[in-house]
Write an enzyme that holds these catalytic residues in place. Structure first.
Site, PDB file in Angstrom:
ATOM      1  N   ARG A 155       0.866  -1.197  -0.144  1.00 17.79           N
ATOM      2  CA  ARG A 155       0.131  -0.010  -0.092  1.00 17.79           C
ATOM      3  C   ARG A 155       0.423   1.290  -0.159  1.00 17.79           C
ATOM      4  NH1 ARG A 155      -4.551   0.308   4.733  1.00 17.79           N
ATOM      5  NH2 ARG A 155      -2.779   0.131   5.806  1.00 17.79           N
ATOM      6  N   ILE A 156       1.933   1.041   1.350  1.00 10.62           N
ATOM      7  CA  ILE A 156       2.737   2.629   1.294  1.00 10.62           C
ATOM      8  C   ILE A 156       3.453   2.987  -0.526  1.00 10.62           C
ATOM      9  CG2 ILE A 156       4.735   3.756   1.760  1.00 10.62           C
ATOM     10  CD1 ILE A 156       3.479   1.851   4.960  1.00 10.62           C
ATOM     11  N   ARG A 236      11.820   0.126   7.391  1.00 13.83           N
ATOM     12  CA  ARG A 236      12.242  -0.392   8.233  1.00 13.83           C
ATOM     13  C   ARG A 236      13.923  -0.310   8.141  1.00 13.83           C
ATOM     14  NH1 ARG A 236       8.438   0.191   9.908  1.00 13.83           N
ATOM     15  NH2 ARG A 236       6.535  -1.483  11.171  1.00 13.83           N
ATOM     16  N   ASP A 260      13.637   7.465   8.494  1.00 13.07           N
ATOM     17  CA  ASP A 260      13.249   7.621   9.349  1.00 13.07           C
ATOM     18  C   ASP A 260      12.846   6.679  10.312  1.00 13.07           C
ATOM     19  OD1 ASP A 260      11.048   9.088  10.566  1.00 13.07           O
ATOM     20  OD2 ASP A 260       9.561   7.168   9.947  1.00 13.07           O
ATOM     21  N   GLU A 265      15.050   1.206  18.761  1.00  9.62           N
ATOM     22  CA  GLU A 265      14.057   3.303  19.180  1.00  9.62           C
ATOM     23  C   GLU A 265      13.145   3.141  20.426  1.00  9.62           C
ATOM     24  OE1 GLU A 265      12.034   3.446  14.521  1.00  9.62           O
ATOM     25  OE2 GLU A 265      10.987   2.783  16.005  1.00  9.62           O
ATOM     26  N   HIS A 284      10.909   7.708  13.401  1.00  8.12           N
ATOM     27  CA  HIS A 284       9.926   7.126  13.125  1.00  8.12           C
ATOM     28  C   HIS A 284       8.606   8.282  13.063  1.00  8.12           C
ATOM     29  CE1 HIS A 284       8.470   3.249  12.854  1.00  8.12           C
ATOM     30  NE2 HIS A 284       7.782   3.455  11.963  1.00  8.12           N
TER      31      HIS A 284
END
Length: 323
Positions: A155-156, A236, A260, A265, A284
């Site tokens: 989708r992205i 990722r 990003d 994290e 992120h």
């Protein structure tokens, strides 16, 4: 459906920006919203007597060992419908129901293009130069007619490709399971992995992370890129071998990288990528919009209230949530 005991303590983890309390109506729910990030013994202690946990994406892992040490846990709600650091099988083993929430791909598509444009036109550097009393230095990369390599057309990735078409870019696509038909449907040409990196002016990563894709971009792929080409990673962090990335940036082989997502994290203060040249680093932000947070937290509230009401749980992700 058998009666469920009401939730007495709900812990929402890792709300770094204090977004949750303003994005949904939590009234009547015994929720504790935590803004810090804990691990190991401190995390176990925080969750020790929790009945329910709300996770914001993959900020905290709920492993089999941790779940086994939380006998009172009844319900987990993860924002979004996939969470690679949540052990669904272990949740089933312990009878812990897991629900997801709705989400939108558009925020990450938008951020990806913000990063591509910032890299291509050197916006951060030029803005800083202007504030320091200087004026323009160097020339940016025009996107019309340039080649965009899209690794992953979910989708992205498909959304990113559509905007690349609008900019008049030539599109190449690759992933381990890509077909020519899928690439063509997104307006792209199927390429091999080597050809995508060799022929693209900008490569953007939209692959899932797993054993087969961890480190899938290394020295060979970065070395094959055109001198001065750009890399964007909003998927990722561990898709890219960081040491190879830093070496490519320091040598000037790579014109710039925008990243990003990171591991771990939040990013460690001494992470060497912080001082690598020609980088744009964001914490992120791909999914972090007001609209997406409303979907996340309204969905979480819906699941929590359904549990307390003894009604069918929305968006179940494991067998225990469907019982």
């Amino acid at each position: 459906m058998s009666p469920r005991p009401a939730l007495r303590r709900i812990v929402l983890l890792d709300d770094f920006g204090d977004a949750a309390r303003h994005a949904a109506d939590w009234s009547g729910l015994p929720v504790e919203i935590m803004q810090d990030h804990l691990q190991d013994t401190a995390l176990h202690e925080r969750l020790r007597d929790a009945d329910a946990v709300v996770l914001i994406r993959e900020r905290t892992a709920l492993t089999a060992d941790l779940l086994a040490a939380l006998p009172g846990l009844k319900l987990v709600v993860t924002t979004g419908m996939r969470n690679r650091v949540l052990d669904l099988a272990a949740c089933d083993d312990h009878g812990i129901a897991v629900c997801g929430t709705s989400s939108e791909p558009s925020p990450t598509v938008e951020l990806t293009w913000g990063l591509i444009l910032a890299l291509a036109r050197r916006i951060p550097q030029q803005e800083q130069l202007l504030r320091q009393g200087g004026w323009q230095q160097g020339a940016g990369l025009g996107l019309a007619g340039a080649t965009l390599g899209v690794a992953g057309l979910g989708r992205i990735g498909a959304g990113v490709a559509a905007i690349g078409q609008a900019f008049g870019m030539t599109l190449l696509a690759w992933s381990p399971n890509m077909t020519a038909e899928k690439a063509e449907a997104a307006g792209a040409t199927l390429a091999s992995k080597e050809a995508l990196f060799r022929r693209s002016d900008v490569v953007t990563l939209h692959l899932g992370l797993g054993p087969a894709t961890r480190g899938i971009v290394g020295a060979a792929e970065l070395g094959a890129m055109r001198p001065g080409a750009l890399l964007v990673n909003t998927a990722r962090g561990p898709l890219v071998e960081q040491s190879a990335l830093i070496a490519a940036l320091e040598s000037g082989q790579l014109g710039g990288a925008a990243i990003d997502t990171h591991e771990p994290e939040p990013m460690a203060p001494d992470d060497p990528i912080r001082t690598a040249p020609n980088t744009i680093l964001t914490p992120h932000l791909g999914y972090v919009t007001q609209q997406n947070f409303r979907l996340y937290f309204e969905g979480a509230v819906e699941a929590l209230r359904a549990w307390n009401a003894g009604t069918t749980l929305p968006r179940p992700l494991n067998a225990a949530a469907r019982d």
